[in-house]
Design a protein around this motif. Structure first.
Motif: not given
Length: 181
Positions: A13-36
């Motif tokens: 609850s604490l770690i997954l929710s806070v870390l995933i939602m609370g942090c914006s990954p750096s561009k190199e660590m971002s998976a935002e553009f990996i297609p689903v």
């Protein structure tokens, strides 16, 4: 939800929710553009999956025999039950949460919550679309990565292919932990 300090539920609850939602990954660590995965069939995805491999996180520390079970709730959301055996304490740990689609596209982009109203991205980026027998999951950050299978063991050829795809996507495959079942 059942929250207990020191339990897997609380850590998820604490770690997954806070870390995933609370942090914006750096561009190199971002998976935002990996297609689903497109044309995702939720009904075929429901059921129990075995965690085959993952990037390590404190909320899964010392856990093996990890499963994730997805089922439909009466309210239309998805019930998520993650369960694993803590090899240090000798106890089973369980985390209950809920999931929903991120948008109405019908694609495999969901969000999961193990803590109140905080949701983290759940992106299915590879899937056996014929049999729904294996899947590869991430979030917005490449710090989060799982390979799931319908069976406790995944064929080595399929596993190697998924690891190669993960490496091509930029995941640090040297840190991947193979779960013992």
């Amino acid at each position: 939800m059942n929250f207990k300090f020191g339990s897997l539920t609380y850590l998820y609850s604490l770690i997954l929710s806070v870390l995933i939602m609370g942090c914006s990954p750096s561009k190199e660590m971002s998976a935002e553009f990996i297609p689903v995965v497109q044309n995702f069939n939720l009904n075929r995805y429901l059921g129990t999956w075995y965690e085959i491999a993952r990037l390590p996180h404190t909320f899964e520390k010392d856990l093996d025999k990890v499963t994730a079970t997805y089922s439909l709730r009466k309210d239309g959301m998805i019930e998520v039950i993650n369960k694993g055996f803590n090899t240090k304490s000798g106890e089973w740990k369980e985390a209950k949460g809920k999931a929903r689609f991120k948008d109405k596209s019908g694609n495999a982009y969901l969000e999961v919550s193990f803590f109140w109203i905080f949701y983290g991205d759940y992106k299915v980026i590879e899937l056996d679309t014929l049999d729904y027998s294996y899947a590869m999951i991430t979030s917005r950050s490449k710090d989060y990565f799982w390979i799931l299978s319908r069976a406790p063991k995944l064929d080595d050829e399929i596993y190697d292919s998924l690891i190669a795809k993960a490496q091509n996507y930029g995941f640090d495959i040297s840190k991947i932990y193979k779960v013992v079942h």
